[in-house]
Design a protein around this motif. Structure first.
Motif, PDB file in Angstrom:
ATOM      1  N   GLN A 104       0.820  -1.204   0.000  1.00 48.22           N
ATOM      2  CA  GLN A 104       0.000   0.000   0.000  1.00 48.22           C
ATOM      3  C   GLN A 104       0.862   1.264   0.000  1.00 48.22           C
ATOM      4  OE1 GLN A 104      -3.107   0.000   2.930  1.00 48.22           O
ATOM      5  NE2 GLN A 104      -4.088   1.789   2.026  1.00 48.22           N
ATOM      6  N   CYS A 105       2.005   1.173   0.683  1.00 49.14           N
ATOM      7  CA  CYS A 105       2.951   2.294   0.675  1.00 49.14           C
ATOM      8  C   CYS A 105       3.331   2.642  -0.757  1.00 49.14           C
ATOM      9  CB  CYS A 105       4.226   1.941   1.436  1.00 49.14           C
ATOM     10  SG  CYS A 105       4.111   2.199   3.207  1.00 49.14           S
ATOM     11  N   VAL A 106       3.731   1.623  -1.498  1.00 51.74           N
ATOM     12  CA  VAL A 106       4.182   1.839  -2.867  1.00 51.74           C
ATOM     13  C   VAL A 106       3.034   2.385  -3.715  1.00 51.74           C
ATOM     14  CG1 VAL A 106       5.150   0.737  -4.911  1.00 51.74           C
ATOM     15  CG2 VAL A 106       5.926   0.047  -2.642  1.00 51.74           C
ATOM     16  N   GLY A 110       2.325   5.964  -3.139  1.00 50.00           N
ATOM     17  CA  GLY A 110       3.363   6.919  -3.484  1.00 50.00           C
ATOM     18  C   GLY A 110       4.259   7.287  -2.314  1.00 50.00           C
ATOM     19  N   ILE A 111       4.350   6.390  -1.318  1.00 49.15           N
ATOM     20  CA  ILE A 111       5.306   6.605  -0.239  1.00 49.15           C
ATOM     21  C   ILE A 111       6.659   6.097  -0.713  1.00 49.15           C
ATOM     22  CG2 ILE A 111       5.983   5.756   2.049  1.00 49.15           C
ATOM     23  CD1 ILE A 111       3.018   5.997   2.828  1.00 49.15           C
ATOM     24  N   ASN A 112       7.688   6.908  -0.529  1.00 48.70           N
ATOM     25  CA  ASN A 112       8.977   6.568  -1.116  1.00 48.70           C
ATOM     26  C   ASN A 112       9.791   5.576  -0.307  1.00 48.70           C
ATOM     27  OD1 ASN A 112       8.117   9.461  -1.529  1.00 48.70           O
ATOM     28  ND2 ASN A 112       9.450   9.135  -3.288  1.00 48.70           N
ATOM     29  N   GLU A 113       9.741   5.739   1.001  1.00 50.20           N
ATOM     30  CA  GLU A 113      10.568   4.887   1.856  1.00 50.20           C
ATOM     31  C   GLU A 113       9.769   4.527   3.086  1.00 50.20           C
ATOM     32  OE1 GLU A 113      13.586   3.788   1.390  1.00 50.20           O
ATOM     33  OE2 GLU A 113      13.999   4.882  -0.450  1.00 50.20           O
ATOM     34  N   PHE A 114      10.182   3.446   3.765  1.00 49.59           N
ATOM     35  CA  PHE A 114       9.580   3.213   5.074  1.00 49.59           C
ATOM     36  C   PHE A 114      10.656   2.851   6.069  1.00 49.59           C
ATOM     37  CE2 PHE A 114       9.436  -0.763   2.887  1.00 49.59           C
ATOM     38  CZ  PHE A 114       8.648  -0.540   1.777  1.00 49.59           C
ATOM     39  N   LYS A 157       9.740   3.568  -9.532  1.00 53.54           N
ATOM     40  CA  LYS A 157       9.445   4.142  -8.220  1.00 53.54           C
ATOM     41  C   LYS A 157      10.705   4.181  -7.380  1.00 53.54           C
ATOM     42  CE  LYS A 157       5.422   1.561  -9.038  1.00 53.54           C
ATOM     43  NZ  LYS A 157       5.520   0.137  -9.132  1.00 53.54           N
ATOM     44  N   ASN A 158      10.985   3.054  -6.710  1.00 50.74           N
ATOM     45  CA  ASN A 158      12.170   3.024  -5.865  1.00 50.74           C
ATOM     46  C   ASN A 158      13.413   2.610  -6.630  1.00 50.74           C
ATOM     47  OD1 ASN A 158      10.963   3.816  -3.581  1.00 50.74           O
ATOM     48  ND2 ASN A 158      10.483   1.748  -2.892  1.00 50.74           N
ATOM     49  N   SER A 159      13.199   1.666  -7.520  1.00 49.83           N
ATOM     50  CA  SER A 159      14.345   1.078  -8.191  1.00 49.83           C
ATOM     51  C   SER A 159      14.915   2.049  -9.194  1.00 49.83           C
ATOM     52  CB  SER A 159      13.910  -0.182  -8.907  1.00 49.83           C
ATOM     53  OG  SER A 159      12.888  -0.802  -8.187  1.00 49.83           O
ATOM     54  N   GLU A 160      16.220   2.092  -9.200  1.00 48.68           N
ATOM     55  CA  GLU A 160      16.862   2.948 -10.158  1.00 48.68           C
ATOM     56  C   GLU A 160      18.129   2.278 -10.628  1.00 48.68           C
ATOM     57  OE1 GLU A 160      17.781   7.358  -9.879  1.00 48.68           O
ATOM     58  OE2 GLU A 160      16.117   7.028  -8.479  1.00 48.68           O
TER      59      GLU A 160
END
Lengths: 124, 431
Positions: free
Chosen positions: B263-265, B268-272, B313-316
């Motif tokens: 749900q975070c992802v 649009g939550i970037n980190e937890f 999103k997170n992966s780069e």
């Protein structure tokens, strides 16, 4: 023709080893790659290189032990450059005390390493 | 001593220490060298003792004016060392022949270096041993008695800490947190790093701060009364104000289920970050979450042309540096990518096994091993996870947190691999 300088590269990480091997060879060095301490020792006993580039953390033989071995057993003053990773700062200091000439931190920039190698060899 | 205890968790060994009360409280010496020596000798003892005990004792042997000679002895009830081996124990390289060292690699100093360090400090070391009964190392080092006045308290700063602190200096942080105590704690922490915190326990109030003030990053407690963190996030992301809807959001919670993470992802939550978190974790996540903001707005975005699949999103994955390092040789890069994938799979297998066996030292070592490759391909997301795995297994060894981090890696890796493959394809096409 100028003879190629012999460089012993001691690095157990495949990725980094491949990259550095490639770059150093391109830069005109004759590179001998060792992936663990036993190989390093074998190579050193067979033939002394002109310069050593070694990771600080390696199987069988740490970078510090390598420096100690070269300086105190083989009584050689060839330049040694240590590759360090975060968390190993303390050991780098020890390596310096044992007689390492220079160090470079991970992630290693090959271009920077080339400059450092050339600089150490010019000092000799 | 604490460090050593973590090494013996699954062995039937007793660790004991006794310190002579006559030793002055403050001594001037080289603590880092002493630690190196002690850790090495104790570490060796732990490796060779299957059951029984290891004793460290420190006593004052003699003193001359301000100089005190301290005698350290480390005895174990291990397998012992035969006389012929004992003779060469301080010689260079004898260590390496020990098959025991093959297990984790010679990251240790080796006794020859231990001896040299002690001698450099003006001391000496001896060893006695009986096969089957145990080994005792004794060494004496001179120390000078110190004064409380010239005692400078220096914190053992973790490497890069200053740099990180510098990176977050002046950072404007909005914190959604309803617990008063937590509010205080986080406010203090942020202020100590020279951040500018705004704390609120009210969702609407927070949203209005966001619209009216310049904020760099949001820390969000997910479990707030009234509007949940997820709802607040949704509102932030839907804002028409471009500065607001793109702000990095870090979720804070005491428990993240897989569903929460999904749900975070989605939200649009970037980190937890998991409660309780260390200040170091918080700092790292602040640095990490704010970094891409700064770079994309300046140089990076101008240099790199956006490619089609860049809505990650997170992966780069950033190949610019590595491609430069490879001097544009795609074949070499391909080879590195193959090795990278092999390493990752090995890591996944090894960590699973070591976690099951509760062998945290091996987990830390596996993490250390893979880091360099992750850094080379600039897969920073995975790198951060692995770094945390390494630190957690080295420090507190919180098993639950390790499992969580491991799951994060498992979820993230396929995404990264896909990105790498896409990027490689694109590179080949351009040739």
């Amino acid at each position: 023709m100028i003879e190629k300088k012999k460089l012993l590269l001691a690095e157990d990480d495949d990725l980094l080893a491949s990259l550095l091997h490639f770059r150093l060879e391109k830069g005109g060095y004759e590179v001998q790659l060792s992936k663990d301490g036993r190989e390093v020792k074998e190579h050193l006993d067979q033939q002394m290189p002109d310069i050593i580039v070694s990771d600080i953390m390696m199987p069988y033989f740490s970078g510090m032990e390598l420096v100690d071995y070269v300086r105190n057993e083989l009584k050689s003053s060839i330049p040694i450059i240590i590759i360090s990773s975060a968390g190993n700062e303390e050991n780098v200091l020890i390596a310096f005390e044992m007689g390492a000439n220079d160090f470079i931190s991970k992630p290693v920039s090959p271009s920077e390493l080339m400059v450092r190698v050339a600089r150490e060899l010019n000092k000799v | 001593m604490y460090l050593c205890k973590t090494l013996v968790t699954n062995k039937a060994i007793k660790l004991e220490a006794s310190i002579d009360p006559r030793i002055p409280k403050i001594m001037v010496g080289d603590p880092s060298k002493l630690t190196q020596v002690l850790l090495n000798l104790l570490g060796n003892a732990i490796k060779f003792v299957e059951k029984g005990s290891i004793r460290l004792s420190i006593e004052r042997k003699s003193s001359k004016g301000k100089i005190h000679f301290l005698k350290f002895s480390i005895s174990d009830t291990g397998i012992g060392i035969s006389d012929e081996h004992l003779e060469h124990i301080f010689d260079s390289f004898k260590q390496a022949e020990h098959s025991t060292f093959a297990k984790y690699g010679g990251s240790g100093l080796g006794l020859s270096i231990v001896k040299r360090i002690i001698e450099n400090l003006g001391g000496s070391i001896t060893v006695t041993s009986k096969l089957g009964e145990g080994t005792t190392f004794k060494f004496v080092i001179p120390f000078e008695r110190g004064n409380i006045e010239n005692l400078t308290v220096k914190k053992a700063d973790e490497p890069g800490l200053e740099k990180k602190k510098q990176a977050v200096k002046g950072l404007k942080v909005l914190v959604f947190e309803d617990n008063l105590l937590n509010q205080r704690l986080i406010e203090q922490q942020l202020k100590s790093w020279s951040c500018k915190p705004h704390i609120t326990d009210n969702a609407l109030n927070g949203l209005s701060i966001l619209e009216n003030k310049k904020i760099d990053i949001v820390l969000m407690d997910l479990k707030m009364p009234g509007m949940s963190g997820f709802e607040v996030t949704e509102r932030i992301r839907k804002s028409k104000n471009k500065k607001v809807n793109q702000i990095p959001i870090v979720a804070i919670s005491a428990d993240f289920s897989t569903k929460d993470k999904e749900q975070c992802v989605e939200n649009g939550i970037n980190e937890f970050i998991l409660k309780p978190y260390s200040t170091g974790e918080l700092l790292s996540i602040l640095v990490k979450s704010t970094k891409p903001m700064k770079t994309t707005s300046s140089v990076a975005s101008k240099k790199i042309k956006p490619t089609a699949g860049e809505n990650n999103k997170n992966s780069e994955v950033d190949f610019t540096t590595i491609l430069e390092d490879c001097m544009g040789e795609l074949i070499l890069l391909e080879e590195l990518v193959v090795l990278y994938k092999q390493n990752a799979l090995e890591f996944i297998g090894a960590v699973r096994m070591h976690l099951n066996n509760n062998d945290l030292e091996a987990v830390a070592f596996a993490a250390h091993k893979i880091k360099s490759g992750l850094a080379m391909l600039k897969t920073d997301g995975l790198y951060t996870i692995v770094e945390q795995i390494q630190n957690t297994s080295k420090n507190d060894g919180d098993k639950k947190h390790l499992e969580f981090l491991y799951t994060c890696f498992l979820q993230e890796y396929p995404l990264v691999e896909q990105l790498i493959d896409e990027k490689m394809k694109a590179l080949k096409k351009n040739l």
